[in-house]
Enzyme design. Sequence first.
Site, PDB file in Angstrom:
ATOM      1  N   HIS A 178     -14.338  -2.852   4.315  1.00 35.25           N
ATOM      2  CA  HIS A 178     -12.912  -3.167   4.277  1.00 35.25           C
ATOM      3  C   HIS A 178     -12.201  -2.728   5.573  1.00 35.25           C
ATOM      4  CE1 HIS A 178      -8.878  -3.162   1.915  1.00 35.25           C
ATOM      5  NE2 HIS A 178      -8.630  -3.084   3.203  1.00 35.25           N
ATOM      6  N   GLU A 193       0.832  -1.219   0.000  1.00 37.16           N
ATOM      7  CA  GLU A 193       0.000   0.000   0.000  1.00 37.16           C
ATOM      8  C   GLU A 193       0.864   1.265   0.000  1.00 37.16           C
ATOM      9  OE1 GLU A 193      -3.146   0.393  -0.343  1.00 37.16           O
ATOM     10  OE2 GLU A 193      -4.095  -1.517   0.186  1.00 37.16           O
TER      11      GLU A 193
HETATM   12 ZN   LIG Z   1      -6.816  -3.421   4.177  1.00 35.98          ZN
END
Ligand SMILES: [Zn+2]
Length: 275
Positions: free
Chosen positions: A219, A124
């Site tokens: 999420h 990420e």
């Molecule tokens: Zn996540």
Amino acid sequence: MDFRNLNEDIFRVAGEMSEVASYLWQKGWAERNAGNMSVNISEFITPENAAAIANDNPPFYSLPLSLPALAGNYFLVTGTGKRMRDIARDFDHNAILIRVSDDGNGYLLIKYDPSQPNLMPTSELPSHLSIHEQLVTEGKRERTVVHTHPNELVSLTHIRDYCDQEALNNLLWGMHPETMVVVPEGAGFVPYLLTGSLEIAEATLQKFKHHQVVVWEKHGCFAIGKDVFEAFDLIDTLAKSALIYFQCRTAGYQPEGLTQEQLADLKVLSEKFKS
Ligand SMILES: [Zn+2]
């Protein structure tokens, strides 16, 4: 690598990240390798210690985005595929120190564990760095980004009525007085989008213009703070409100919630705290 060999401030930040990693795991918000953290530590890097921590030939990796405001900035980031419980126990082998390149188009691995050639920053990283880029560009005080999967908040986004920013915040504020005081601007809400997509990254950035926490439908959430403790506390406060809601429902009651008048008084109180 051994973060103790860097300077005192970087060692302290590494300790703070380890501590928050343990909270995320204990809260049950970090299954398997879920979640990631990054801290902009550039303010702690002097020319002297930059020379001391430099590698001769640090590996360079390009990024799919340009980060001119972060050129030369240093970040401590959790490693890709690493578990929060392992980061808490052994930060040195589960995190990495990077420096954004001078052209802002990539990053260099400054300090990493040579025994783990595959240890890379969180997948990420582009999302984290694009948030940091916006924070620096806008002159904001926050230097930390935390992503985790708080069960309580995720559960709320499985209820269609609360997949709406205004309804979500009204519920969260109404469940506990602390929430209006600590998170008076509420959470930003991003409807379900594919994780890792440009669309979710862009929607998240827009929300961080006005919020310190952004909830992703079904999420988890991202939070920013001046340090990892502040980011964690914001998520923890919102999650507590959501938990109180579910506990009332589990007991068979629709919670009453605070009145609009009570919330208005708390909003005034929160402004006093901020000034
Ligand atoms: Zn996540």
